[in-house]
Scaffold this motif. Structure first.
Motif, PDB file in Angstrom:
ATOM      1  N   ASP B  31       0.830  -1.195   0.000  1.00 50.20           N
ATOM      2  CA  ASP B  31       0.000   0.000   0.000  1.00 50.20           C
ATOM      3  C   ASP B  31       0.867   1.248   0.000  1.00 50.20           C
ATOM      4  OD1 ASP B  31      -2.328   1.429   0.053  1.00 50.20           O
ATOM      5  OD2 ASP B  31      -2.499   1.423   2.228  1.00 50.20           O
ATOM      6  N   ASP B  32       1.895   1.206  -0.810  1.00 47.12           N
ATOM      7  CA  ASP B  32       2.766   2.369  -0.891  1.00 47.12           C
ATOM      8  C   ASP B  32       2.049   3.443  -1.715  1.00 47.12           C
ATOM      9  OD1 ASP B  32       6.284   2.759  -1.583  1.00 47.12           O
ATOM     10  OD2 ASP B  32       4.728   4.241  -1.310  1.00 47.12           O
ATOM     11  N   LEU B  33       1.827   4.581  -1.095  1.00 51.09           N
ATOM     12  CA  LEU B  33       1.000   5.610  -1.737  1.00 51.09           C
ATOM     13  C   LEU B  33       1.712   6.333  -2.876  1.00 51.09           C
ATOM     14  CD1 LEU B  33      -0.446   7.093   1.564  1.00 51.09           C
ATOM     15  CD2 LEU B  33      -1.631   5.637  -0.060  1.00 51.09           C
ATOM     16  N   ARG B  34       3.023   6.177  -2.968  1.00 49.45           N
ATOM     17  CA  ARG B  34       3.729   6.988  -3.940  1.00 49.45           C
ATOM     18  C   ARG B  34       4.361   6.199  -5.084  1.00 49.45           C
ATOM     19  NH1 ARG B  34       8.377  10.332  -1.616  1.00 49.45           N
ATOM     20  NH2 ARG B  34       9.369   8.448  -2.296  1.00 49.45           N
ATOM     21  N   ARG B  35       4.128   4.916  -5.137  1.00 49.11           N
ATOM     22  CA  ARG B  35       4.713   4.155  -6.239  1.00 49.11           C
ATOM     23  C   ARG B  35       4.078   4.599  -7.540  1.00 49.11           C
ATOM     24  NH1 ARG B  35       4.664  -1.943  -4.135  1.00 49.11           N
ATOM     25  NH2 ARG B  35       5.623  -1.488  -2.156  1.00 49.11           N
ATOM     26  N   GLN B  36       4.903   4.947  -8.489  1.00 51.77           N
ATOM     27  CA  GLN B  36       4.378   5.488  -9.732  1.00 51.77           C
ATOM     28  C   GLN B  36       4.211   4.402 -10.776  1.00 51.77           C
ATOM     29  OE1 GLN B  36       3.492   8.920 -10.069  1.00 51.77           O
ATOM     30  NE2 GLN B  36       3.669   8.639  -7.863  1.00 51.77           N
ATOM     31  N   THR B  37       3.126   4.480 -11.512  1.00 52.28           N
ATOM     32  CA  THR B  37       2.786   3.450 -12.486  1.00 52.28           C
ATOM     33  C   THR B  37       3.840   3.242 -13.577  1.00 52.28           C
ATOM     34  OG1 THR B  37       0.518   3.964 -12.008  1.00 52.28           O
ATOM     35  CG2 THR B  37       0.893   2.669 -13.965  1.00 52.28           C
ATOM     36  N   PRO B  38       4.406   4.301 -14.202  1.00 48.99           N
ATOM     37  CA  PRO B  38       5.370   4.037 -15.283  1.00 48.99           C
ATOM     38  C   PRO B  38       6.540   3.153 -14.837  1.00 48.99           C
ATOM     39  CG  PRO B  38       4.808   6.367 -15.205  1.00 48.99           C
ATOM     40  CD  PRO B  38       4.171   5.738 -14.010  1.00 48.99           C
ATOM     41  N   ILE B  39       7.086   3.420 -13.650  1.00 48.67           N
ATOM     42  CA  ILE B  39       8.216   2.612 -13.185  1.00 48.67           C
ATOM     43  C   ILE B  39       7.743   1.188 -12.913  1.00 48.67           C
ATOM     44  CG2 ILE B  39       9.846   2.263 -11.266  1.00 48.67           C
ATOM     45  CD1 ILE B  39      10.314   5.210 -11.177  1.00 48.67           C
ATOM     46  N   ARG B  40       6.584   1.052 -12.305  1.00 48.54           N
ATOM     47  CA  ARG B  40       6.046  -0.287 -12.033  1.00 48.54           C
ATOM     48  C   ARG B  40       5.925  -1.104 -13.305  1.00 48.54           C
ATOM     49  NH1 ARG B  40       0.929  -0.526  -7.989  1.00 48.54           N
ATOM     50  NH2 ARG B  40       1.381   1.313  -6.795  1.00 48.54           N
ATOM     51  N   TRP B  41       5.338  -0.501 -14.343  1.00 45.03           N
ATOM     52  CA  TRP B  41       5.112  -1.248 -15.580  1.00 45.03           C
ATOM     53  C   TRP B  41       6.407  -1.527 -16.331  1.00 45.03           C
ATOM     54  CZ3 TRP B  41       1.145  -4.127 -16.007  1.00 45.03           C
ATOM     55  CH2 TRP B  41      -0.034  -3.791 -15.340  1.00 45.03           C
ATOM     56  N   LEU B  42       7.304  -0.538 -16.294  1.00 49.65           N
ATOM     57  CA  LEU B  42       8.606  -0.710 -16.947  1.00 49.65           C
ATOM     58  C   LEU B  42       9.349  -1.888 -16.317  1.00 49.65           C
ATOM     59  CD1 LEU B  42      10.001   1.018 -19.153  1.00 49.65           C
ATOM     60  CD2 LEU B  42      11.318   2.091 -17.347  1.00 49.65           C
ATOM     61  N   PHE B  43       9.375  -1.917 -14.997  1.00 49.80           N
ATOM     62  CA  PHE B  43      10.049  -2.999 -14.282  1.00 49.80           C
ATOM     63  C   PHE B  43       9.271  -4.304 -14.433  1.00 49.80           C
ATOM     64  CE2 PHE B  43      13.473  -1.414 -11.306  1.00 49.80           C
ATOM     65  CZ  PHE B  43      13.691  -0.261 -12.013  1.00 49.80           C
ATOM     66  N   GLY B  44       7.947  -4.185 -14.495  1.00 46.91           N
ATOM     67  CA  GLY B  44       7.130  -5.383 -14.669  1.00 46.91           C
ATOM     68  C   GLY B  44       7.393  -6.073 -15.992  1.00 46.91           C
ATOM     69  N   MET B  45       7.747  -5.288 -17.012  1.00 45.91           N
ATOM     70  CA  MET B  45       7.998  -5.837 -18.363  1.00 45.91           C
ATOM     71  C   MET B  45       9.386  -6.471 -18.461  1.00 45.91           C
ATOM     72  SD  MET B  45       5.446  -5.300 -20.400  1.00 45.91           S
ATOM     73  CE  MET B  45       6.177  -5.354 -22.019  1.00 45.91           C
ATOM     74  N   LEU B  46      10.305  -6.031 -17.607  1.00 47.68           N
ATOM     75  CA  LEU B  46      11.707  -6.438 -17.752  1.00 47.68           C
ATOM     76  C   LEU B  46      11.915  -7.961 -17.819  1.00 47.68           C
ATOM     77  CD1 LEU B  46      14.646  -5.353 -17.947  1.00 47.68           C
ATOM     78  CD2 LEU B  46      14.778  -5.610 -15.479  1.00 47.68           C
ATOM     79  N   PRO B  47      11.318  -8.756 -16.904  1.00 45.57           N
ATOM     80  CA  PRO B  47      11.530 -10.208 -17.006  1.00 45.57           C
ATOM     81  C   PRO B  47      11.062 -10.790 -18.341  1.00 45.57           C
ATOM     82  CG  PRO B  47      10.665  -9.663 -14.852  1.00 45.57           C
ATOM     83  CD  PRO B  47      10.580  -8.409 -15.668  1.00 45.57           C
ATOM     84  N   PHE B  48      10.039 -10.202 -18.956  1.00 46.82           N
ATOM     85  CA  PHE B  48       9.560 -10.696 -20.249  1.00 46.82           C
ATOM     86  C   PHE B  48      10.556 -10.366 -21.364  1.00 46.82           C
ATOM     87  CE2 PHE B  48       5.746 -10.302 -17.675  1.00 46.82           C
ATOM     88  CZ  PHE B  48       5.168 -11.559 -17.870  1.00 46.82           C
TER      89      PHE B  48
END
Lengths: 250, 269
Positions: B31-48
């Motif tokens: 529940d981190d209030l400041r995690r930003q979506t672009p970084i999340r998605w960018l990092f989420g794509m990395l393993p793929f």
């Protein structure tokens, strides 16, 4: 918007350049929010747009002092990074701080602070008051790193040329940050309660300053929390593991 | 698959599972209030992206007994993800860059860009080590660790000399993140070429590793340019306003181009 997010946004408004440094950790807990503006302390301090404040004050008193500075035009920035929990007895009792952030949110909202107001960074002086990990307790001790506060270059860009510290003593983790400012030509002042004035100080170079492994070494003695910040139950000798353990890669 | 390979597969499966679970848990849970979506998605794509790169390398350029064997391809893919975990660990220790602390929790875009460049650079070296024929996994490990060690050493050296680590993590200097990320990727590509090739012996692998020599002028050039960039620190505030981000992007692209041209000019494997 959830209540805790709403309160976080009051303390870290999007139009303030200092909000990028505000820590959301203590806002992730249980919040109901208070709708009433509360009475706050008063400080006798002359507002100076070139001066940044560092309030290293224990417990909820830090929030009250920050609000007093907000009244004269400073933007309070909470840097509290220890997790609040109901899981067990916390080494650093941050319940008072969390309650104060909650209770004073309405007061802060009622103040008209300029978007380019200088910051008042809020730290808990008790963040490392307890020496080490205690088995069975919730270790939420934390410290502040140079990465947690703006660089000297950023401060200069914002027109900040002085830093005034309100603290009983300057702790080592803060000394690393202040020394980096001093090195870049920013004047450091320590508030003297007796005389009621700012006294300029010259900090000596802390051991391990700007060292590559400084952060890793410091982190090794603390308990990280997977959701951010610091906090996790220290396992008893017979326990299988600790709640919220965080470790490993990167 | 012999007993040693089986135990390596088992060990790396545990590391990979731990790494990926932690990776996605930190990215998308909590529940981190400041995690930003672009970084999340960018990092989420990395393993793929890593998976795609590994799959292509293992199907096309790997040893003759790997390209047609699904079990061995899986074996090297699992090791690859552990390699990614190792790369992040090295960046944490030697570059003072943490994907969780800096990119995610502090929402530091400069660190995120540098970390992505570094992760791709580290994985390029592993892919390079898989190129060519060899009698077993130790050939890949030896050549790859040689490359990764050199990469970490050069990255650490440049970061310390140019103060890039501080400018990225404390100054949150996105331009510096782009330039350093470009360097980590470009040097990774050059050292990938150095780690590639058919296995003859450990000694010959070290000798053939000399093919990565263009990484040295690249490092020297990077240090020179970065020092010039950072010159006049007292006036950087004014300087930065007049430096468009485009220059940093172009410099990062130039480093990649340098690496590609250098690899193309080296003798074929």
């Amino acid at each position: 918007m959830k209540a805790n997010e709403r309160i976080y946004r009051i303390w870290a408004p999007q139009d303030s350049p200092w909000s990028a440094w505000a820590k959301p950790v203590l806002f992730s807990g249980l919040f109901a929010g208070s709708n009433q503006a509360l009475e706050t302390l008063e400080v006798s301090y002359k507002f100076d747009s070139r001066t940044m404040l560092v309030l290293d004050i224990p417990g909820k008193q830090g929030v009250e002092v920050a609000l007093a500075f907000a009244r004269i035009g400073y933007r309070p920035v909470p840097l509290y990074n220890g997790v609040y929990t109901l899981e067990g007895q916390m080494l650093v009792d941050c319940a008072g701080i969390q309650r104060a952030l909650n209770d004073y949110a309405a007061t802060l909202r009622s103040l008209r602070i300029s978007a380019n107001a200088p910051p008042a960074f809020m730290l808990d002086a008790d963040r490392m008051a307890f020496g080490g990990k205690v088995p069975g307790k919730y270790d939420n001790r934390w410290c502040v790193f140079p990465q947690d506060m703006p660089s000297a270059l950023f401060l200069k860009k914002q027109g900040i040329s002085r830093v005034s510290v309100r603290a009983a003593r300057i702790q080592t983790d803060l000394q690393h940050i202040l020394y980096s400012y001093q090195k870049e030509g920013i004047q450091i002042f320590h508030w003297d309660n007796k005389s009621g004035t700012d006294k300029e100080i010259t900090l000596s170079k802390p051991i391990g300053f700007a060292g590559l492994f400084y952060r890793i070494r410091l982190l090794a003695g603390l308990t990280r929390n997977a959701a951010g910040g610091f906090g996790g139950k220290v396992p008893e000798p017979m326990d299988g593991g600790g709640g919220g353990f965080y470790g490993g890669f990167g | 698959m012999d007993a040693a390979e089986f135990f390596i597969l088992l060990g790396t499966m545990v590391v990979t599972a731990w790494f990926l679970i932690k990776w996605y848990r930190c990215l998308f849970l909590g529940d981190d209030l400041r995690r930003q979506t672009p970084i999340r998605w960018l990092f989420g794509m990395l393993p793929f992206v890593v998976l795609a790169g590994l799959s292509y390398t293992l199907r096309v350029w790997a040893s003759f007994d790997v390209v047609d064997d699904e079990l061995y391809r899986s074996f090297y893919t699992v090791i690859g993800f552990s390699w990614l975990a190792l790369t992040f660990l090295l960046m944490r220790v030697f570059f003072d860059l943490s994907w969780i602390d800096d990119a995610l929790h502090r929402n530091n875009h400069a660190a995120a860009i540098a970390l992505i460049g570094g992760a791709l650079g580290g994985m390029a070296i592993y892919c390079g080590a898989n190129v060519g024929d060899g009698p077993g996994w130790w050939c890949v490990a030896f050549a790859g660790l040689l490359g990764l060690g050199a990469w970490a050493l050069l990255g650490c050296l440049t970061g310390v000399i140019t103060r890039a680590f501080t400018r990225i993590t404390v100054g949150r200097d996105v331009d510096c993140g782009i330039r350093f990320g470009g360097f980590l990727l470009a040097s990774g590509l050059l050292l990938a070429r150095a780690s590639a090739g058919d296995w003859t012996s450990a000694g010959m692998t070290v000798v053939e590793f000399g093919a990565g020599w263009p990484v040295l002028p690249l490092t020297a050039l990077f240090i020179l340019v970065e020092r010039l960039w950072a010159r006049g620190e007292g006036d950087r505030a004014r300087e930065e306003e007049t430096q468009p981000r485009l220059y940093s992007v172009l410099w990062a692209l130039f480093q990649l181009l340098f690496a590609i041209v250098a690899i193309a000019l080296l003798p074929a494997l």
